[in-house]
Motif scaffolding. Structure first.
Motif, PDB file in Angstrom:
ATOM      1  N   VAL A  32      41.942   8.792  34.552  1.00  0.00           N
ATOM      2  CA  VAL A  32      41.645   7.447  34.062  1.00  0.00           C
ATOM      3  C   VAL A  32      40.159   7.391  33.752  1.00  0.00           C
ATOM      4  O   VAL A  32      39.331   7.930  34.497  1.00  0.00           O
ATOM      5  CB  VAL A  32      42.009   6.383  35.127  1.00  0.00           C
ATOM      6  CG1 VAL A  32      41.611   4.998  34.673  1.00  0.00           C
ATOM      7  CG2 VAL A  32      43.489   6.433  35.441  1.00  0.00           C
ATOM      8  N   ASP A  33      39.808   6.751  32.654  1.00  0.00           N
ATOM      9  CA  ASP A  33      38.400   6.588  32.293  1.00  0.00           C
ATOM     10  C   ASP A  33      37.926   5.228  32.799  1.00  0.00           C
ATOM     11  O   ASP A  33      38.225   4.195  32.198  1.00  0.00           O
ATOM     12  CB  ASP A  33      38.224   6.699  30.776  1.00  0.00           C
ATOM     13  CG  ASP A  33      36.768   6.764  30.381  1.00  0.00           C
ATOM     14  OD1 ASP A  33      35.959   7.278  31.181  1.00  0.00           O
ATOM     15  OD2 ASP A  33      36.431   6.288  29.280  1.00  0.00           O
ATOM     16  N   LEU A  34      37.199   5.227  33.923  1.00  0.00           N
ATOM     17  CA  LEU A  34      36.681   3.997  34.509  1.00  0.00           C
ATOM     18  C   LEU A  34      35.327   3.654  33.903  1.00  0.00           C
ATOM     19  O   LEU A  34      34.559   4.557  33.560  1.00  0.00           O
ATOM     20  CB  LEU A  34      36.571   4.149  36.031  1.00  0.00           C
ATOM     21  CG  LEU A  34      37.892   4.388  36.756  1.00  0.00           C
ATOM     22  CD1 LEU A  34      37.654   4.631  38.230  1.00  0.00           C
ATOM     23  CD2 LEU A  34      38.827   3.216  36.558  1.00  0.00           C
ATOM     24  N   ILE A  73      32.224   2.491  34.852  1.00  0.00           N
ATOM     25  CA  ILE A  73      30.948   2.987  35.392  1.00  0.00           C
ATOM     26  C   ILE A  73      31.057   4.437  35.853  1.00  0.00           C
ATOM     27  O   ILE A  73      30.163   5.248  35.609  1.00  0.00           O
ATOM     28  CB  ILE A  73      30.487   2.083  36.560  1.00  0.00           C
ATOM     29  CG1 ILE A  73      30.194   0.678  36.049  1.00  0.00           C
ATOM     30  CG2 ILE A  73      29.262   2.667  37.247  1.00  0.00           C
ATOM     31  CD1 ILE A  73      29.882  -0.316  37.128  1.00  0.00           C
ATOM     32  N   ILE A  74      32.170   4.781  36.462  1.00  0.00           N
ATOM     33  CA  ILE A  74      32.325   6.109  37.066  1.00  0.00           C
ATOM     34  C   ILE A  74      32.617   7.177  36.020  1.00  0.00           C
ATOM     35  O   ILE A  74      32.173   8.305  36.135  1.00  0.00           O
ATOM     36  CB  ILE A  74      33.432   6.066  38.141  1.00  0.00           C
ATOM     37  CG1 ILE A  74      33.048   5.071  39.226  1.00  0.00           C
ATOM     38  CG2 ILE A  74      33.667   7.439  38.741  1.00  0.00           C
ATOM     39  CD1 ILE A  74      34.105   4.823  40.236  1.00  0.00           C
ATOM     40  N   GLY A  75      33.373   6.839  34.993  1.00  0.00           N
ATOM     41  CA  GLY A  75      33.736   7.821  33.977  1.00  0.00           C
ATOM     42  C   GLY A  75      35.130   8.361  34.229  1.00  0.00           C
ATOM     43  O   GLY A  75      35.996   7.679  34.777  1.00  0.00           O
ATOM     44  N   ASP A  76      35.374   9.615  33.843  1.00  0.00           N
ATOM     45  CA  ASP A  76      36.684  10.242  33.994  1.00  0.00           C
ATOM     46  C   ASP A  76      36.965  10.498  35.469  1.00  0.00           C
ATOM     47  O   ASP A  76      36.222  11.221  36.136  1.00  0.00           O
ATOM     48  CB  ASP A  76      36.730  11.556  33.208  1.00  0.00           C
ATOM     49  CG  ASP A  76      38.112  12.170  33.225  1.00  0.00           C
ATOM     50  OD1 ASP A  76      39.094  11.405  33.158  1.00  0.00           O
ATOM     51  OD2 ASP A  76      38.201  13.408  33.308  1.00  0.00           O
ATOM     52  N   THR A  77      38.034   9.900  35.963  1.00  0.00           N
ATOM     53  CA  THR A  77      38.390  10.011  37.372  1.00  0.00           C
ATOM     54  C   THR A  77      39.838  10.443  37.480  1.00  0.00           C
ATOM     55  O   THR A  77      40.697   9.946  36.754  1.00  0.00           O
ATOM     56  CB  THR A  77      38.206   8.649  38.084  1.00  0.00           C
ATOM     57  OG1 THR A  77      36.884   8.202  37.879  1.00  0.00           O
ATOM     58  CG2 THR A  77      38.477   8.758  39.553  1.00  0.00           C
ATOM     59  N   SER A  78      40.102  11.369  38.386  1.00  0.00           N
ATOM     60  CA  SER A  78      41.486  11.774  38.611  1.00  0.00           C
ATOM     61  C   SER A  78      42.068  10.931  39.740  1.00  0.00           C
ATOM     62  O   SER A  78      41.435  10.721  40.766  1.00  0.00           O
ATOM     63  CB  SER A  78      41.571  13.259  38.954  1.00  0.00           C
ATOM     64  OG  SER A  78      40.895  13.532  40.151  1.00  0.00           O
ATOM     65  N   LEU A  79      43.271  10.410  39.514  1.00  0.00           N
ATOM     66  CA  LEU A  79      43.976   9.610  40.506  1.00  0.00           C
ATOM     67  C   LEU A  79      45.196  10.383  40.987  1.00  0.00           C
ATOM     68  O   LEU A  79      45.924  10.954  40.181  1.00  0.00           O
ATOM     69  CB  LEU A  79      44.394   8.266  39.907  1.00  0.00           C
ATOM     70  CG  LEU A  79      43.267   7.356  39.446  1.00  0.00           C
ATOM     71  CD1 LEU A  79      43.834   6.110  38.791  1.00  0.00           C
ATOM     72  CD2 LEU A  79      42.379   6.979  40.622  1.00  0.00           C
ATOM     73  N   HIS A  80      45.412  10.385  42.287  1.00  0.00           N
ATOM     74  CA  HIS A  80      46.499  11.142  42.894  1.00  0.00           C
ATOM     75  C   HIS A  80      47.310  10.238  43.806  1.00  0.00           C
ATOM     76  O   HIS A  80      46.752   9.394  44.502  1.00  0.00           O
ATOM     77  CB  HIS A  80      45.954  12.300  43.742  1.00  0.00           C
ATOM     78  CG  HIS A  80      45.103  13.255  42.991  1.00  0.00           C
ATOM     79  ND1 HIS A  80      45.594  14.417  42.474  1.00  0.00           N
ATOM     80  CD2 HIS A  80      43.788  13.224  42.658  1.00  0.00           C
ATOM     81  CE1 HIS A  80      44.617  15.062  41.858  1.00  0.00           C
ATOM     82  NE2 HIS A  80      43.517  14.352  41.964  1.00  0.00           N
TER      83      HIS A  80
END
Length: 140
Positions: A101-103, A105-112
Motif C-alpha cells: 500500500v502506498d501511504l 507520509i510513509i510511502g510503500d508499505t507492505s501489509l501482512h
C-alpha cells in the motif's frame, strides 16, 4: 504497615515506559528478526507486573482498567480469524496474505495478515499472564 516506596515508584514509571517501547520494537521486528507477538506480550506483562510490585493491585487496576479475560478472548478471535482468512480464500488454515500500500507520509508499505495474528497472540499472552498474576496476587 505503610512502607515508603518513593524510589521504587519513581524508577518504575521510567523503566515501565522503556520496557513498553522495547516491547513495541519486539512486536514490530518480529517478522524479519527475532521477536513477535509472544515475546512482546511477555515483555509487556513483565512491565505491568513491575507496576503491580511498585503499587498495589487496586491502583494498577484503576490505572489500566483492562478486563484481562476480555483481552484474551479478543486476542483469540484475532488469531483464529486470521487463520480463517486462508480457509475462506481456498488455502490451508493460517495461510497469510500480504500486499503493498502506498501511504501518504510513509510511502510503500507492505501489509501482512501475520501482523494481525501477532496482535492476537500478543493480546492472549498479556491477558492470560495478567489473569494468572492477579489471581495469585489477590488476597481475600
Amino acid at each position: 504497615m505503610k512502607t515508603n516506596d518513593v524510589l521504587l515508584r519513581n524508577v518504575t514509571k521510567v523503566v515501565v515506559f522503556i520496557i513498553f517501547l522495547f516491547s513495541l520494537h519486539l512486536f514490530l521486528a518480529g517478522h524479519y528478526n527475532p521477536g513477535g507477538g509472544f515475546v512482546a506480550g511477555l515483555t509487556s506483562a513483565g512491565a505491568i507486573t513491575l507496576t503491580l510490585i511498585a503499587y498495589d493491585s487496586q491502583t494498577v487496576r484503576s490505572m489500566l482498567n483492562i478486563n484481562t479475560i476480555m483481552m484474551t478472548g479478543i486476542g483469540l478471535l484475532f488469531a483464529v480469524g486470521t487463520g480463517m482468512i486462508g480457509i475462506l480464500t481456498g488455502d490451508p488454515f493460517l495461510t497469510h496474505k500480504f500486499g503493498h500500500v502506498d501511504l501518504p507520509i510513509i510511502g510503500d508499505t507492505s501489509l501482512h495478515t501475520a501482523t494481525i495474528f501477532d496482535l492476537g497472540v500478543y493480546l492472549v499472552v498479556v491477558g492470560v499472564t495478567l489473569t494468572i498474576i492477579q489471581t495469585i496476587g489477590e488476597s481475600d
